[in-house]
Design a protein around this motif. Structure first.
Motif, short mmCIF file in Angstrom:
data_model
loop_
_atom_site.label_atom_id
_atom_site.label_comp_id
_atom_site.label_asym_id
_atom_site.label_seq_id
_atom_site.Cartn_x
_atom_site.Cartn_y
_atom_site.Cartn_z
N LEU A 15 0.83 -1.20 0.00
CA LEU A 15 0.00 0.00 0.00
C LEU A 15 0.86 1.25 0.00
O LEU A 15 1.94 1.28 0.63
CB LEU A 15 -0.91 0.02 1.23
N PRO A 16 0.42 2.33 -0.68
CA PRO A 16 1.18 3.59 -0.67
C PRO A 16 0.98 4.31 0.66
O PRO A 16 -0.02 4.09 1.36
CB PRO A 16 0.56 4.38 -1.83
N VAL A 25 -2.32 -8.20 -2.48
CA VAL A 25 -3.17 -7.07 -2.88
C VAL A 25 -2.31 -5.82 -2.83
O VAL A 25 -1.78 -5.46 -1.76
CB VAL A 25 -4.38 -6.93 -1.94
N SER A 26 -2.17 -5.16 -3.97
CA SER A 26 -1.36 -3.93 -4.05
C SER A 26 -2.21 -2.77 -4.56
O SER A 26 -3.18 -2.96 -5.30
CB SER A 26 -0.16 -4.13 -4.98
N VAL A 27 -1.81 -1.56 -4.14
CA VAL A 27 -2.53 -0.34 -4.53
C VAL A 27 -1.51 0.66 -5.08
O VAL A 27 -0.43 0.83 -4.50
CB VAL A 27 -3.29 0.28 -3.33
N SER A 28 -1.85 1.28 -6.20
CA SER A 28 -0.99 2.32 -6.80
C SER A 28 -1.86 3.42 -7.37
O SER A 28 -3.05 3.22 -7.64
CB SER A 28 -0.10 1.71 -7.89
N ALA A 29 -1.25 4.58 -7.55
CA ALA A 29 -1.97 5.74 -8.11
C ALA A 29 -1.10 6.41 -9.15
O ALA A 29 0.14 6.42 -9.04
CB ALA A 29 -2.34 6.72 -7.01
N ARG A 30 -1.72 6.98 -10.16
CA ARG A 30 -0.98 7.73 -11.17
C ARG A 30 -1.84 8.88 -11.67
O ARG A 30 -3.07 8.80 -11.70
CB ARG A 30 -0.54 6.84 -12.33
N THR A 31 -1.17 9.95 -12.06
CA THR A 31 -1.87 11.15 -12.51
C THR A 31 -2.31 11.00 -13.95
O THR A 31 -1.95 10.04 -14.64
CB THR A 31 -0.96 12.38 -12.38
N ALA A 32 -3.12 11.96 -14.42
CA ALA A 32 -3.63 11.92 -15.78
C ALA A 32 -2.48 11.96 -16.77
O ALA A 32 -1.56 12.76 -16.66
CB ALA A 32 -4.58 13.09 -16.03
N SER A 61 -8.88 13.20 -11.71
CA SER A 61 -7.60 13.39 -12.39
C SER A 61 -6.74 12.15 -12.18
O SER A 61 -6.29 11.89 -11.08
CB SER A 61 -6.88 14.63 -11.85
N GLY A 62 -6.54 11.38 -13.25
CA GLY A 62 -5.73 10.18 -13.14
C GLY A 62 -6.54 8.98 -12.68
O GLY A 62 -7.78 8.96 -12.81
N GLU A 63 -5.85 7.95 -12.09
CA GLU A 63 -6.55 6.75 -11.66
C GLU A 63 -5.82 6.08 -10.50
O GLU A 63 -4.64 6.33 -10.25
CB GLU A 63 -6.67 5.77 -12.83
N VAL A 64 -6.61 5.25 -9.80
CA VAL A 64 -6.08 4.42 -8.71
C VAL A 64 -6.30 2.96 -9.10
O VAL A 64 -7.39 2.60 -9.56
CB VAL A 64 -6.79 4.73 -7.38
#
Length: 566
Positions: A426-427, A464-471, A491-494
């Motif tokens: 997790l972040p 189970v992993s979680v990541s996020a990135r911008t548009a 804006s972006g996605e998870v």
């Protein structure tokens, strides 16, 4: 812009254009008429002035011819020369002046006393003598005749012989329509006023007066007189007035034509359009079966029939949907209540049988009953989620802390499946904040439970992993969500990625879920994947499946990232 408003604007534009063309065309004709009449007046003045100039030139040439004859230089024959000029022309008197300016001969239609006084007088200062000695011939300025309302001119020419200038021959002529002004007599003085002036002296005036006139002027060459023609405009004004009436009638006809077209178009099309729009509004309000009677034209009749067929079809479909919803409601009640309650009874007796069973076979059968019954109870619970978790209130989106969500799911599922190792990546902080519905948590729970429940390895594990990135940011994997729309909250996605080392999901079950429909030959064994897909898509997300290496499945949940997430 509405059709009626557009049509009104178009009619106004057409009206203005047609009115401008009508008005402009008639105004142009009026101007051309005025210009044509003005040109006629100018032409009449110029023609009359040219004819007067011709007469003046003829008289001057005649006197020049007489002065050039040898007999004119012979004073003893002056009487014969003067008599010939007076009797054969419009000149009423003539004289011979010596080179020193002394009148040596004088005669014509004059008093004898005047003739005697004139002979021997010195006229060397008179213009007609001075100018004649300088040029071939000369016409003097008009002079008023004492005691008479008349004017005369003197035409003179030098008398030249081989010995040089011998004197001047001069003749006098009244200025009238019988002499030089004869051309003005041909002009119609009933409709126009004609005047001939020399400086401030009026030589001729037809005395006609008009309130409004068209004026044309011309200069008489050789003498500098001015001829003026003032033509009466009353008849022309009457024509222009008639033209103005025609102009008004034309504009009125244009307006009546436009209004008539508006009435016809409103009846034939706009009214039918309004009724058609009202019909569609009725359909949107749920009044299926609403019918229209559009009979303005054959095309509208066909449109009305097509609308009525559509409305009847929607009514039949609505009835079928309503009946299907009733059947689904009954089925849902059976799954959620009747089946669950009955299965709870069965599970209770299965527990009792397992506890009191003497043989291994009976105990195993009781365990199987418990497992299968639990699955059916779980199926009923998922049916509840399908019924309640996908309505508008349950899928209302907002900011969602995905990391906390995953921690809760992993804690619950790990407790239920202690034999499976469930790990997380997790972040930190709130870096993975999605803009999604809270019901997404149930979708993630289903995916993690499936990974644990169906894992058949000796050492089952789920990550189970979680990541996020911008548009616009990419990681070389699946295509990013289309989150650059008009919603400023996104804006972006998870991404939530669930990896397991189990047997994987069968191809026919994946195809049924990804293609969005099942068949009698290709269908899933449960509703967990379906429920997960629906919950994710209702939050604006996407569900993707892939094979894990060397064994197992990778399920990726892509959700819109909240714009304030960091």
């Amino acid at each position: 812009m509405k059709l009626r408003t557009t049509f009104v604007v178009l009619l106004i534009v057409v009206t203005l254009v047609l009115s401008s063309l009508t008005y402009g065309g008639l105004e142009l004709y009026k101007q051309e008429t005025l210009q044509r009449n003005q040109a006629s007046v100018d032409e009449s003045a110029a023609l009359a002035a040219d004819q007067i100039a011709t007469r003046v030139r003829e008289r001057r040439d005649y006197i020049g011819y007489v002065a050039s004859q040898p007999a004119t230089a012979n004073v003893s024959k002056s009487g014969t020369t003067i008599g010939g000029v007076v009797n054969n022309s419009r000149f009423f008197a003539a004289q011979v002046v010596a080179a020193n300016g002394t009148v040596v001969a004088f005669g014509g239609q004059i008093d004898e006393s005047v003739r005697r006084e004139t002979i021997g007088s010195d006229v060397s200062d008179e213009a007609y003598f001075v100018e004649a000695t300088r040029r071939s011939s000369y016409v003097s300025a008009p002079e008023a005749v004492p005691g008479r309302d008349r004017y005369l001119v003197v035409v003179s020419a030098p008398i030249i012989t081989d010995d040089g200038l011998q004197g001047v021959f001069a003749a006098s002529m009244y200025v009238s329509t019988d002499t030089l002004l004869g051309p003005v007599a041909t002009l119609d003085t009933r409709r126009q006023r004609v005047t001939v002036t020399a400086s401030d002296t009026v030589l001729f005036d037809s005395d006609e007066r008009f309130e409004q006139v068209l004026t044309g002027t011309a200069r008489v060459d050789g003498v500098g007189w001015q001829l003026t023609v003032e033509r009466d405009r009353s008849q022309l004004n009457a024509q222009l007035q008639t033209l103005a009436v025609a102009q008004g009638v034309g504009l009125l006809l244009v307006l009546l034509s436009v209004v008539s077209f508006w009435v016809w178009e409103s009846r034939m099309n706009l009214r039918q359009t309004d009724r058609l729009l009202e019909g569609f509004s009725s359909l949107l309000d749920g009044q299926h079966g609403h019918s229209l009677d559009l009979s303005a034209s054959e095309e509208w009749i066909q449109i009305g029939e097509g609308f009525n067929e559509l409305s009847a079809g929607l009514a039949a479909r609505e009835a079928a949907v309503h009946e299907r919803e009733e059947r689904l409601s009954v089925l849902n009640r059976i799954l959620r209540h009747n089946l669950r309650n009955d299965m709870n009874v069965i599970l209770g007796y299965a527990d009792l049988i397992e506890e009191r069973a003497d043989g291994e076979l009976v105990a195993s059968a009781a365990a199987t009953i418990q497992t299968t019954g639990g699955d059916l109870v779980d199926l009923g619970e998922k049916a509840r989620w399908i019924d309640e978790g996908l309505d508008d209130t349950a899928t209302e989106r907002g900011e969602l802390d995905v990391a906390s969500l995953v921690e809760r799911v992993v804690a619950d599922v790990g407790a239920s499946y202690p034999e499976t190792t469930v790990t997380t990546d997790l972040p930190p902080g709130s870096a993975a904040t999605a803009f999604a519905a809270p019901a997404v948590e149930e979708a993630v729970r289903n995916l993690v439970e499936n990974a644990c429940e169906h894992n058949d390895t000796a050492a089952p594990c789920v990550e189970v992993s979680v990541s996020a990135r911008t548009a616009g940011e990419t990681d070389g994997g699946d295509a990013p969500l289309d989150t650059d729309g008009p919603d400023s909250r996104v804006s972006g996605e998870v991404r939530i990625v669930v990896r397991d080392n189990g047997p994987g999901i069968s191809d026919y079950e994946l195809e049924a879920v990804t293609e969005g429909h099942e068949t009698a030959l290709e269908h899933g064994s449960g509703v967990g994947l379906w429920l997960s897909r629906w919950l994710v898509e209702h939050s604006g997300g996407r569900l993707d499946f892939a094979d894990n290496e060397p064994r197992g499945t990778v399920v990726t949940v892509s959700l819109p990232r909240a714009a304030d997430g960091s």
